[in-house]
Design an enzyme around this catalytic site. Structure first.
Site, PDB file in Angstrom:
ATOM      1  N   LYS A 193       0.842  -1.204   0.000  1.00  0.00           N
ATOM      2  CA  LYS A 193       0.000   0.000   0.000  1.00  0.00           C
ATOM      3  C   LYS A 193       0.878   1.255   0.000  1.00  0.00           C
ATOM      4  O   LYS A 193       0.634   2.201  -0.759  1.00  0.00           O
ATOM      5  CB  LYS A 193      -0.933  -0.015   1.227  1.00  0.00           C
ATOM      6  CG  LYS A 193      -2.010  -1.090   1.131  1.00  0.00           C
ATOM      7  CD  LYS A 193      -2.773  -1.305   2.424  1.00  0.00           C
ATOM      8  CE  LYS A 193      -3.768  -2.463   2.257  1.00  0.00           C
ATOM      9  NZ  LYS A 193      -4.514  -2.786   3.478  1.00  0.00           N
TER      10      LYS A 193
ATOM     11  N   GLN B 243      -4.654  -1.536   9.668  1.00  0.00           N
ATOM     12  CA  GLN B 243      -4.503  -2.817   8.969  1.00  0.00           C
ATOM     13  C   GLN B 243      -5.125  -3.952   9.789  1.00  0.00           C
ATOM     14  O   GLN B 243      -4.831  -4.107  10.974  1.00  0.00           O
ATOM     15  CB  GLN B 243      -3.004  -3.087   8.724  1.00  0.00           C
ATOM     16  CG  GLN B 243      -2.730  -4.368   7.960  1.00  0.00           C
ATOM     17  CD  GLN B 243      -3.299  -4.348   6.532  1.00  0.00           C
ATOM     18  OE1 GLN B 243      -3.236  -3.336   5.847  1.00  0.00           O
ATOM     19  NE2 GLN B 243      -3.851  -5.460   6.109  1.00  0.00           N
TER      20      GLN B 243
ATOM     21  N   ASP C 101     -10.747   2.980   4.023  1.00  0.00           N
ATOM     22  CA  ASP C 101     -11.117   1.569   3.866  1.00  0.00           C
ATOM     23  C   ASP C 101     -12.633   1.416   3.698  1.00  0.00           C
ATOM     24  O   ASP C 101     -13.103   0.358   3.311  1.00  0.00           O
ATOM     25  CB  ASP C 101     -10.668   0.756   5.094  1.00  0.00           C
ATOM     26  CG  ASP C 101      -9.433  -0.096   4.803  1.00  0.00           C
ATOM     27  OD1 ASP C 101      -9.138  -0.330   3.609  1.00  0.00           O
ATOM     28  OD2 ASP C 101      -8.778  -0.533   5.764  1.00  0.00           O
TER      29      ASP C 101
END
Ligand code: NDP
Length: 290
Positions: free
Chosen positions: A54, A100, A123
């Site tokens: 990422k 995460q 997200d």
């Protein structure tokens, strides 16, 4: 029939090219770069590797990315406090904040995710963003679901009026993808069936799919006899078998039946990352929106 293999890496590279140009426009206009902050808890190898890709993708398009590492022993309260402090921009503007997953078992994952302000939730896991998506006015769409839809659109796979079967009903993949494919408009208007571990006679359902998406985490779950000839088969699963990455679909047998198939690796994974970068730019732009 041999299926067309959907190249997620090539599509992600194309998406990155257009994002790079948009990021430069943003940087010229606001005299700063969009910034993504990723919180990495503990030292799980898979999580560390996802975070690395990422950050690398952000760097490729000119977005600043910082990784905040904390030990696996960090408790829920400290993680919530960390996310809240990031949202105060004490270490610089944090346009996108991402925690995460998975978090260690002792952590209340929902409490930590809820602490991410919805306007920085790249997200797309915050209830406000989930609600907006379910009402057909998406803001930050969960990246994997967005990536699957983008893959279908890019390949010219018709969704309108087609039967899309999704195996897996998680909040991060299956459910948002069902909402996207059922929504009105491009890449939507499908008739969607959402399957899970309690679905009866899965093969009968999957054989009626024009578009079949597997998002379970079980290698070899989807076999050729479960696929209608000519269907588009999208494999979201990521499993490690004998040190090798494989999806949920038995690629070699299914490719002989399907019309399109996405490989693992090199399918949905790179698109998930590209959609995250796209969401980060969107978060930065929304901050400056009048
Ligand atoms: P979850 O474990 O949260 O959800 C799995 C889903 O699969 C559940 O809905 C579960 O049903 C269902 N399921 C389990 N066993 C069966 C079965 N035998 N038949 C039918 N359904 C079953 O997983 P995630 O959604 O988080 O992830 C799914 C997969 O996708 C994983 O392999 C993950 O690594 C991968 N992934 C890949 C990404 C990418 O970028 N390519 C991003 C995110 C995830 P029930 O609800 O009844 O328990």
């Amino acid at each position: 029939m041999t299926a067309i293999v959907l190249d997620g890496r090539a599509l992600a590279a194309t998406i990155e090219d257009s994002l790079r140009a948009e990021v430069e426009t943003f940087a010229d206009m606001f005299k700063r770069r969009p910034r993504l902050v990723v919180v990495l808890v503990g030292d799980m190898a898979a999580s560390a590797s996802y975070v690395k890709s990422k950050a690398a993708a952000a760097a490729r398009v000119g977005i600043d990315a910082d990784v905040v590492r904390v030990p696996a022993t960090t408790d829920t309260g400290s993680l919530v406090a960390l996310v809240q402090s990031l949202a105060r921009d004490e270490q610089g503007p944090a346009d996108g904040i991402l925690v995460q997953l998975p978090l260690p078992e002792h952590v209340d994952t929902l409490a930590v995710l809820d602490a991410v302000p919805p306007d920085r939730d790249v997200d797309g896991f915050h209830p406000e963003n989930a609600g907006l998506l379910s009402q057909g006015r998406p803001r930050f769409v969960p990246c994997t679901a967005a990536g699957v839809q983008r893959m279908l659109i890019d390949a010219g796979i018709e969704t309108a009026g087609r039967h899309a079967v999704i195996i897996g009903r998680s909040d991060i993949v299956g459910k948002p993808l069902a909402l996207l494919l059922a929504a009105k408009g491009t890449g939507g208007d499908a008739t969607v069936t959402l399957c899970h571990s309690r679905s009866a006679d899965l093969p009968t359902i999957t054989r009626s799919a024009d578009i079949l998406v597997a998002a379970v985490g079980r290698p070899g779950l989807v076999t050729a006899d479960m696929v209608r000839p000519g269907a588009a088969v999208i494999d979201v699963g990521i499993n490690r078998v004998d040190g090798r990455l494989v999806g949920d679909v038995d690629f070699e047998s299914v490719r002989k039946v399907a019309g399109w198939i996405s490989p693992v690796p090199g399918g949905v994974g790179p698109l998930t990352v590209a959609m995250l970068i796209s969401n980060t730019l969107l978060a930065a732009e929304l901050r400056h929106a009048p």
